[in-house]
Design a protein around this motif. Structure first.
Motif, PDB file in Angstrom:
ATOM      1  N   ASN A  37       0.821  -1.221   0.000  1.00  0.00           N
ATOM      2  CA  ASN A  37       0.000   0.000   0.000  1.00  0.00           C
ATOM      3  C   ASN A  37       0.849   1.263   0.000  1.00  0.00           C
ATOM      4  O   ASN A  37       0.322   2.361  -0.004  1.00  0.00           O
ATOM      5  CB  ASN A  37      -0.959   0.000   1.192  1.00  0.00           C
ATOM      6  N   ASP A  38       2.168   1.137  -0.010  1.00  0.00           N
ATOM      7  CA  ASP A  38       3.066   2.282  -0.108  1.00  0.00           C
ATOM      8  C   ASP A  38       2.829   2.980  -1.445  1.00  0.00           C
ATOM      9  O   ASP A  38       2.647   2.321  -2.467  1.00  0.00           O
ATOM     10  CB  ASP A  38       4.516   1.793   0.001  1.00  0.00           C
ATOM     11  N   TYR A  39       2.817   4.307  -1.449  1.00  0.00           N
ATOM     12  CA  TYR A  39       2.522   5.040  -2.689  1.00  0.00           C
ATOM     13  C   TYR A  39       3.511   4.716  -3.803  1.00  0.00           C
ATOM     14  O   TYR A  39       3.155   4.731  -4.986  1.00  0.00           O
ATOM     15  CB  TYR A  39       2.458   6.555  -2.442  1.00  0.00           C
ATOM     16  N   ARG A  40       4.773   4.398  -3.446  1.00  0.00           N
ATOM     17  CA  ARG A  40       5.761   4.070  -4.480  1.00  0.00           C
ATOM     18  C   ARG A  40       5.431   2.730  -5.132  1.00  0.00           C
ATOM     19  O   ARG A  40       5.516   2.582  -6.352  1.00  0.00           O
ATOM     20  CB  ARG A  40       7.165   4.056  -3.883  1.00  0.00           C
ATOM     21  N   ASP A  74       2.462   1.410  -5.273  1.00  0.00           N
ATOM     22  CA  ASP A  74       1.247   1.654  -6.051  1.00  0.00           C
ATOM     23  C   ASP A  74       1.587   2.319  -7.380  1.00  0.00           C
ATOM     24  O   ASP A  74       1.068   1.934  -8.434  1.00  0.00           O
ATOM     25  CB  ASP A  74       0.291   2.534  -5.237  1.00  0.00           C
ATOM     26  N   SER A  75       2.497   3.277  -7.345  1.00  0.00           N
ATOM     27  CA  SER A  75       2.909   3.964  -8.566  1.00  0.00           C
ATOM     28  C   SER A  75       3.587   2.999  -9.538  1.00  0.00           C
ATOM     29  O   SER A  75       3.366   3.057 -10.751  1.00  0.00           O
ATOM     30  CB  SER A  75       3.850   5.121  -8.208  1.00  0.00           C
ATOM     31  N   LYS A 124       0.963   0.837 -11.169  1.00  0.00           N
ATOM     32  CA  LYS A 124       0.217   1.620 -12.171  1.00  0.00           C
ATOM     33  C   LYS A 124       1.055   1.816 -13.432  1.00  0.00           C
ATOM     34  O   LYS A 124       0.532   1.781 -14.539  1.00  0.00           O
ATOM     35  CB  LYS A 124      -0.211   2.963 -11.587  1.00  0.00           C
ATOM     36  N   SER A 160      12.090  10.318  -3.883  1.00  0.00           N
ATOM     37  CA  SER A 160      11.606   8.960  -3.656  1.00  0.00           C
ATOM     38  C   SER A 160      11.499   8.140  -4.933  1.00  0.00           C
ATOM     39  O   SER A 160      11.360   6.938  -4.876  1.00  0.00           O
ATOM     40  CB  SER A 160      10.227   9.006  -2.982  1.00  0.00           C
ATOM     41  N   GLU A 211       4.219  11.477  -4.959  1.00  0.00           N
ATOM     42  CA  GLU A 211       3.216  11.056  -3.973  1.00  0.00           C
ATOM     43  C   GLU A 211       1.872  11.727  -4.218  1.00  0.00           C
ATOM     44  O   GLU A 211       0.837  11.196  -3.833  1.00  0.00           O
ATOM     45  CB  GLU A 211       3.719  11.357  -2.554  1.00  0.00           C
TER      46      GLU A 211
END
Length: 92
Positions: free
Chosen positions: A41-44, A46-47, A50, A87, A91
């Protein structure tokens, strides 16, 4: 089995397939690891997922478009940095 005729100039696929294949396996292993450790679930992460999903939908300039996906689209500088290094993913 039938072999390709020898040539003086190898194709891009001949030269790079094994290395790119290894990178793809590394990406899959990374996603497996973060999911096993409940960090998906870390935004990185997730990115990254995607960006992977974008690959089949992009008709050209895939590298540029994926790089833009990870980049900060804003134009205004931030007033104060939090001291963290970049990062690698925006974000938002």
């Amino acid at each position: 089995s039938m072999k390709h005729p020898p040539s003086k100039e190898h194709s891009i696929v001949d030269n790079e397939f094994q290395a790119v294949r290894a990178k793809l396996i590394d990406v899959a292993a990374f996603i497996d690891r973060i999911e096993r450790h409940n960090q998906a679930n870390d935004y990185r992460a997730d990115s990254l997922k995607k960006a992977i999903a974008l690959l089949p939908n992009l008709s050209s300039d895939r590298a540029e478009n994926i790089l833009k996906h990870f980049s900060d689209p804003t134009n205004d500088p931030i007033d104060i940095t939090d001291g963290k290094a970049a990062s690698g993913a925006f974000e938002g």
